[in-house]
Design an enzyme around this catalytic site. Structure first.
Site, PDB file in Angstrom:
ATOM      1  N   CYS A 280     -36.313 -36.025   5.722  1.00  0.00           N
ATOM      2  CA  CYS A 280     -36.060 -36.720   4.463  1.00  0.00           C
ATOM      3  C   CYS A 280     -36.282 -38.232   4.601  1.00  0.00           C
ATOM      4  CB  CYS A 280     -34.663 -36.372   3.942  1.00  0.00           C
ATOM      5  SG  CYS A 280     -34.492 -36.725   2.188  1.00  0.00           S
TER       6      CYS A 280
ATOM      7  N   HIS B 219     -33.535 -30.460   4.248  1.00  0.00           N
ATOM      8  CA  HIS B 219     -32.529 -30.772   5.281  1.00  0.00           C
ATOM      9  C   HIS B 219     -32.073 -29.507   6.014  1.00  0.00           C
ATOM     10  CE1 HIS B 219     -31.513 -34.994   4.225  1.00  0.00           C
ATOM     11  NE2 HIS B 219     -31.865 -34.631   3.007  1.00  0.00           N
TER      12      HIS B 219
ATOM     13  N   GLU C 282     -30.506 -29.338   8.728  1.00  0.00           N
ATOM     14  CA  GLU C 282     -29.190 -29.557   9.360  1.00  0.00           C
ATOM     15  C   GLU C 282     -28.052 -29.251   8.378  1.00  0.00           C
ATOM     16  OE1 GLU C 282     -31.085 -31.866   8.182  1.00  0.00           O
ATOM     17  OE2 GLU C 282     -29.884 -33.451   7.260  1.00  0.00           O
TER      18      GLU C 282
HETATM   19  N1  LIG Z   1     -31.326 -37.422   1.760  1.00  0.00           N
HETATM   20  C1  LIG Z   1     -32.094 -38.421   2.011  1.00  0.00           C
HETATM   21  O1  LIG Z   1     -32.528 -38.627   3.140  1.00  0.00           O
HETATM   22  C2  LIG Z   1     -32.404 -39.341   0.879  1.00  0.00           C
HETATM   23  C3  LIG Z   1     -33.791 -39.913   0.990  1.00  0.00           C
HETATM   24  C4  LIG Z   1     -34.054 -41.129   0.129  1.00  0.00           C
HETATM   25  N2  LIG Z   1     -33.055 -42.088   0.254  1.00  0.00           N
HETATM   26  C5  LIG Z   1     -34.352 -40.692  -1.284  1.00  0.00           C
HETATM   27  O2  LIG Z   1     -33.470 -40.665  -2.119  1.00  0.00           O
HETATM   28  O3  LIG Z   1     -35.489 -40.362  -1.550  1.00  0.00           O
END
Ligand SMILES: NC(=O)CC[C@H](N)C(=O)O
Length: 256
Positions: A112, A229, A231
């Protein structure tokens, strides 16, 4: 340090984490923490407590990877996502070491915000734009491996649709036509968004990503990034363990 992908399964220091689990190697992971990272502890929990790995926390101002054999940039909102997600974090001192490590063949994974940082740093091609609907999206999606030629996906059934959460505002993968073509020519697409049955359709694309792309690797196949994600889906306590498939694939394929 030398890394290579094994042609056949050859465990080092095997451990069994669950009765049905495959044998996995033990490694020292380096998890990089930026101001605003918020998935670092979830990731460390999974690596240490679920996968039985050694983890070292690396602060973004560090100049030393402390002997880590696999670097992970976790999700979050590094530097508050100012300018663009990942645009400031790429200038953190540790990124010079991460870039050097990757250039020497070391494995680097961005999840992400970590994926966003890797594209900003030029370690992965393309960019993560604002979601097509301009909203922050936090929900489960499905994604399917697109290649078996990566340690992230090698051990995952190519027909399996993994249910994994996303949580991002800027997850809309974009690349210009030449880059997209070279990603395809070099088999660099790791995952595409799909529906529960594995069909890759416009409806199963949560954020407008080009051709449903959820994750890619570099040409050398040692740098990886994806938006979902795993995790957050790797513990029976959260009633979803689909993310384990990714960690298990990594740990059954890497030789340190
Ligand atoms: N969960 C995250 O890693 C968020 C990724 C990033 N800050 C976004 O909103 O795109």
């Amino acid at each position: 340090m030398c890394f290579m992908i094994l042609n056949e399964y050859r465990p080092i220091s095997p451990i069994t984490i669950r009765p049905t689990a495959i044998k996995l190697i033990l490694m020292k992971f380096g998890v990089v923490i930026f101001p605003g990272s918020n998935c670092d502890e979830d990731l460390i929990y999974v690596l240490e407590k679920i996968m039985g790995q050694e983890v070292v926390r690396l602060w973004h101002k560090d100049h030393d990877l402390q002997g880590a054999e696999f670097i992970v940039l976790p999700g979050g909102f590094s530097f508050g996502d100012y300018l663009r997600s990942g645009a400031i974090a790429r200038f953190s001192p540790i990124m010079q070491e991460v870039i050097r490590f990757a250039a020497n063949g070391g494995y680097v994974l961005g999840i992400c915000n970590g994926f966003q940082i890797l594209t900003e740093a030029g370690l992965l091609e393309g960019a993560l734009l604002h979601n097509e609907n301009r909203k922050f999206i936090c929900r489960n999606i499905y994604m399917k491996p697109q290649t078996s030629n990566s340690l992230i996906t090698a051990q995952i059934d190519p027909q399996r649709a993994l249910k994994i959460p996303i949580a991002h505002g800027e997850g809309n993968y974009f690349a210009d036509p030449e880059v997209l073509q070279s990603l395809k020519d070099n088999d660099q697409i790791l995952f595409r968004y799909c529906d529960e049955s594995g069909n890759i359709t416009p409806e199963s694309n949560p954020n407008g990503s080009l051709e449903n792309i959820a994750g890619i690797c570099n040409k050398e196949r040692n740098v990886f990034g994806f938006m979902p994600h795993p995790e957050r889906a790797a513990d029976a306590l959260v009633a979803n363990e689909d993310g384990l498939a990714i960690f298990e694939s990594i740990l059954s394929m890497v030789k340190v």
